[in-house]
Design a protein around this motif. Structure first.
Motif, PDB file in Angstrom:
ATOM      1  N   GLY A 134       4.876  17.608  19.958  1.00 21.87           N
ATOM      2  CA  GLY A 134       4.387  18.911  20.376  1.00 21.87           C
ATOM      3  C   GLY A 134       3.043  18.840  21.046  1.00 21.87           C
ATOM      4  N   GLY A 135       2.181  19.833  20.754  1.00 27.75           N
ATOM      5  CA  GLY A 135       0.897  19.916  21.421  1.00 27.75           C
ATOM      6  C   GLY A 135       0.010  18.721  21.154  1.00 27.75           C
ATOM      7  N   VAL A 136      -0.011  18.233  19.919  1.00 28.94           N
ATOM      8  CA  VAL A 136      -0.801  17.048  19.578  1.00 28.94           C
ATOM      9  C   VAL A 136      -0.034  15.770  19.918  1.00 28.94           C
ATOM     10  N   GLY A 137       1.231  15.725  19.552  1.00 29.42           N
ATOM     11  CA  GLY A 137       2.022  14.518  19.730  1.00 29.42           C
ATOM     12  C   GLY A 137       2.270  14.132  21.174  1.00 29.42           C
ATOM     13  N   SER A 138       2.405  15.127  22.062  1.00 26.21           N
ATOM     14  CA  SER A 138       2.699  14.828  23.471  1.00 26.21           C
ATOM     15  C   SER A 138       1.587  14.024  24.147  1.00 26.21           C
ATOM     16  N   PRO A 139       0.334  14.528  24.185  1.00 30.89           N
ATOM     17  CA  PRO A 139      -0.715  13.726  24.818  1.00 30.89           C
ATOM     18  C   PRO A 139      -1.004  12.445  24.057  1.00 30.89           C
ATOM     19  N   ALA A 140      -0.900  12.480  22.729  1.00 30.82           N
ATOM     20  CA  ALA A 140      -1.135  11.263  21.947  1.00 30.82           C
ATOM     21  C   ALA A 140      -0.132  10.186  22.325  1.00 30.82           C
ATOM     22  N   GLY A 160      -4.659  18.748  24.651  1.00 31.38           N
ATOM     23  CA  GLY A 160      -5.058  17.474  25.235  1.00 31.38           C
ATOM     24  C   GLY A 160      -6.270  16.878  24.545  1.00 31.38           C
ATOM     25  N   VAL A 161      -7.219  17.717  24.173  1.00 34.40           N
ATOM     26  CA  VAL A 161      -8.424  17.246  23.494  1.00 34.40           C
ATOM     27  C   VAL A 161      -8.072  16.646  22.133  1.00 34.40           C
ATOM     28  N   ILE A 162      -7.349  17.399  21.317  1.00 34.14           N
ATOM     29  CA  ILE A 162      -7.040  16.954  19.960  1.00 34.14           C
ATOM     30  C   ILE A 162      -6.038  15.804  19.970  1.00 34.14           C
ATOM     31  N   GLY A 163      -5.043  15.881  20.842  1.00 36.67           N
ATOM     32  CA  GLY A 163      -4.076  14.788  20.936  1.00 36.67           C
ATOM     33  C   GLY A 163      -4.730  13.490  21.362  1.00 36.67           C
ATOM     34  N   SER A 164      -5.667  13.573  22.306  1.00 37.66           N
ATOM     35  CA  SER A 164      -6.377  12.373  22.753  1.00 37.66           C
ATOM     36  C   SER A 164      -7.270  11.816  21.652  1.00 37.66           C
ATOM     37  N   MET A 165      -7.927  12.705  20.899  1.00 37.32           N
ATOM     38  CA  MET A 165      -8.742  12.243  19.772  1.00 37.32           C
ATOM     39  C   MET A 165      -7.880  11.530  18.732  1.00 37.32           C
ATOM     40  N   ALA A 166      -6.711  12.083  18.461  1.00 38.82           N
ATOM     41  CA  ALA A 166      -5.812  11.459  17.483  1.00 38.82           C
ATOM     42  C   ALA A 166      -5.358  10.091  17.978  1.00 38.82           C
TER      43      ALA A 166
END
Length: 244
Positions: free
Chosen positions: A39-45, A194-200
């Motif tokens: 989802g929102g976190v998992g996609s960019p991560a 994108g911010v949170i996913g990249s941080m993760a």
């Protein structure tokens, strides 16, 4: 494990980093990251971990792509609406980096399935917005002694934490909130994902390579409206039902 000329070119910017270098890149290539929720976190991560050369990405999500996902879930496009998320993720991530392995699991993670779904993972990255799933992931990670990177977001703010045993995520959220907020209910600005996913993804890379100081036992809180961050310590609960 040696690097081909193509690998050297692809990962050149990692290889010159003293904190990563050849040994760190080899650890990435030998690792398996299980991503709970595309989802929102998992996609960019997933995009950044695939680009980083994580050897195996295990994508776990039972859902299909909906039109409302596209405002923040950058792994998908309009033509994907109605199709299984992990099926699209497998194709997109393999196109980004054909040198890695993608495991696409269109399954729901529950207390009964969690141990099987994360088995063998080097790190688990949880980006779901369901507290029951988060608790199930946490319990399975503690039992299997697998580091957990947790990311969450809503409205204009998000958080990222790393849990490696005690304290665990259940220390932070002991009980299921009776009226939990979700992005569908309260909204979320797309770029925040994108911010949170990249941080993760960054915390996951640090855990695997041994670079820097991961957010172990800490929670990084990001406020997108004020463009501020703060980090708080997570205290181990003496009576935690999982890690005590």
């Amino acid at each position: 494990m040696g690097f081909s000329p193509e690998d050297v070119e692809r990962y050149a910017r990692h290889l010159v980093l003293s904190e990563v270098g050849g040994p760190g890149q080899q650890r990435l290539a030998a690792s398996t990251v299980a991503i709970i929720g595309a989802g929102g976190v998992g996609s960019p991560a997933a995009l950044y971990l695939a680009a980083a050369g994580v050897g195996t990405l295990r994508m776990i999500d039972p859902d299909t792509v909906s039109l409302s996902n596209l405002q923040r879930q950058v792994l998908f496009d309009t033509a994907d609406v109605g199709r299984p998320k992990v099926e699209i993720a497998e194709r997109r991530l393999a196109a980004l980096n054909p040198g890695i392995r993608i495991e696409a699991l269109p399954e729901a993670l529950t207390a009964e399935t969690a141990a099987r779904l994360i088995a063998g993972a080097t790190v688990v990255l949880d980006g779901t917005d369901d507290f029951a799933v988060r608790h199930a992931v946490n319990a399975a990670c503690v039992a299997a002694r697998i580091p957990l990177v947790s990311g969450a977001l809503g409205r204009w703010s998000g958080q990222v934490g790393v849990f490696t045993g005690r304290p665990c995520y259940r220390c932070l959220v002991p009980d299921l909130p009776p009226d939990a907020e979700t992005c569908a209910r309260v909204g979320v600005v797309g770029a925040l994902a994108g911010v949170i996913g990249s941080m993760a993804a960054l915390e996951t890379i640090k855990l695997i390579t041994g670079a820097g100081e991961p957010l172990t036992g800490r929670l990084l809180l990001y406020d997108g409206l004020s463009a501020t961050t703060r980090t708080v310590a997570v205290t181990a609960e003496p009576e935690c039902k999982v890690c005590s």
